[in-house]
Enzyme design. Structure first.
Site, PDB file in Angstrom:
ATOM      1  N   LYS A  52       0.838  -1.205   0.000  1.00 25.14           N
ATOM      2  CA  LYS A  52       0.000   0.000   0.000  1.00 25.14           C
ATOM      3  C   LYS A  52       0.873   1.256   0.000  1.00 25.14           C
ATOM      4  CE  LYS A  52      -3.751  -2.459   2.267  1.00 25.14           C
ATOM      5  NZ  LYS A  52      -4.476  -2.797   3.506  1.00 25.14           N
ATOM      6  N   GLN A  96      -4.122  -1.075   9.651  1.00 19.55           N
ATOM      7  CA  GLN A  96      -4.096  -2.407   9.033  1.00 19.55           C
ATOM      8  C   GLN A  96      -4.702  -3.447   9.982  1.00 19.55           C
ATOM      9  OE1 GLN A  96      -3.044  -3.213   5.849  1.00 19.55           O
ATOM     10  NE2 GLN A  96      -3.780  -5.265   6.299  1.00 19.55           N
ATOM     11  N   ASP A 119     -10.234   3.386   4.631  1.00 24.77           N
ATOM     12  CA  ASP A 119     -10.691   1.995   4.508  1.00 24.77           C
ATOM     13  C   ASP A 119     -12.211   1.890   4.369  1.00 24.77           C
ATOM     14  OD1 ASP A 119      -9.372  -0.329   4.255  1.00 24.77           O
ATOM     15  OD2 ASP A 119      -9.052  -0.700   6.387  1.00 24.77           O
TER      16      ASP A 119
END
Ligand code: NAP
Length: 291
Positions: A52, A96, A119
């Site tokens: 990412k 994460q 997200d």
């Protein structure tokens, strides 16, 4: 032989949009900033965060990775999130997952400013999705939607059977694909571990999405000929040299039977990363132009 739905061209199309939007922002002196928080050294998380981070900088975003030890106290993690929420150079914050078991993912996800929720998993953004007034969309469900639409299999009017009702993928995907309008309008069946006789439902699917986290969950026997299969699962299977990644579907047997199927790796994964970066530039636009 079914078509392999490669995620790379879909990811490339989304990346193109990210690059264009990032350069328009740059012309106004704004560089979209993404903060990625990793807790602990889980090898899969280390690898995802690296991907990412690289993808973000490759598209002209500013990315910063914060690593906290696995035994960090929740208060310290929440304090870092609060600092990132208040940093005007950070437009997207990603924590994460999964987190070590002593940390509450619900509390941690809810601590991210919903305007910076790269997200798309903040309760406010999930609530807006349910209400049909979406803001930042959850990355993997949107990735599945993008693959279907951009590969010529729009879900509209189709029966989509989803296996797995997890918060990250199955549950929000069921809402996204059944919402009114382009990319939606599907009739959705959501299956899970308490579904008796799973095959009875999956055999009915024009499109079958599997997001469980167990190899071999979806076999050729339980999918009808001509269906489209999206395999979201990512599983590490040990090999003499280390491990290899496999999905939840029996890819080889299904490929002979279905119209199209996504591979693992190289299917949903790269598109999920592209959507994360799209969310970051959209969040940046909203924060810097009031859009
Ligand atoms: P999760 O929250 O653990 O959810 C798994 C779901 O599978 C649960 O709803 C569970 O049912 C259901 N399930 C378990 N065994 C089953 C069975 N035998 N038959 C039917 N349903 C069953 O997992 P997740 O976070 O949604 O992730 C699912 C998979 O997607 C994982 O492999 C993950 O690594 C992968 N993933 C990939 C990406 C990507 O970008 N490619 C992104 C996110 C996740 P219950 O609710 O009844 O327990």
């Amino acid at each position: 032989m079914g078509r392999i739905l490669d995620g790379q061209p879909v990811a490339a199309a989304i990346q193109h949009e990210v690059r264009e939007r990032a350069s328009s922002l740059a012309a106004r002196g704004v560089v979209p900033g993404l903060a990625i928080v990793r807790v602990g050294e889980d090898p899969a998380s280390v690898s995802y965060v690296r991907q990412k981070d690289r993808a973000a900088t490759g598209l002209g975003l500013r990315s910063h990775v914060f690593v906290l030890p696995a035994e960090v106290e929740e208060a310290e993690l929440l304090s870092l999130i609060s600092r990132l929420n208040g940093d005007p150079g950070v437009h997207g914050v990603l924590v994460q997952l999964p987190l070590p078991p002593h940390l509450s993912p619900e509390r941690v996800l809810a601590a991210v400013d919903p305007r910076k929720d790269a997200d798309g998993l903040h309760p406010e953004n999930l609530g807006r999705l349910v209400r049909g007034d979406p803001n930042l969309l959850p990355c993997t469900p949107r990735a599945v939607q993008e693959i279907l639409v951009r590969s010529g299999y729009p879900p509209s009017g189709k029966h989509v059977v989803i296996v797995g009702r997890g918060l990250l993928v199955g549950r929000p995907l069921s809402i996204l694909l059944s919402q009114r309008g382009p990319g939606g309008d599907a009739t959705v069946t959501l299956c899970h571990s308490a579904t008796p006789n799973l095959g009875r439902f999956t055999r009915e699917g024009d499109i079958v999405v599997v997001a469980v986290g167990k190899p071999g969950t979806l076999t050729a026997e339980v999918v009808r000929e001509g269906a489209v299969v999206v395999d979201v699962g990512v599983n590490r299977v040990p090999t003499p040299k280390g491990y290899r990644l496999v999905g939840d579907a029996d890819f080889a047997a299904l490929q002979d039977k279905v119209e199209a199927i996504t591979p693992v790796p190289g299917g949903v994964g790269p598109v999920t990363v592209a959507v994360l970066l799209l969310n970051t530039v959209l969040a940046c636009e909203a924060q810097t132009t009031g859009r």
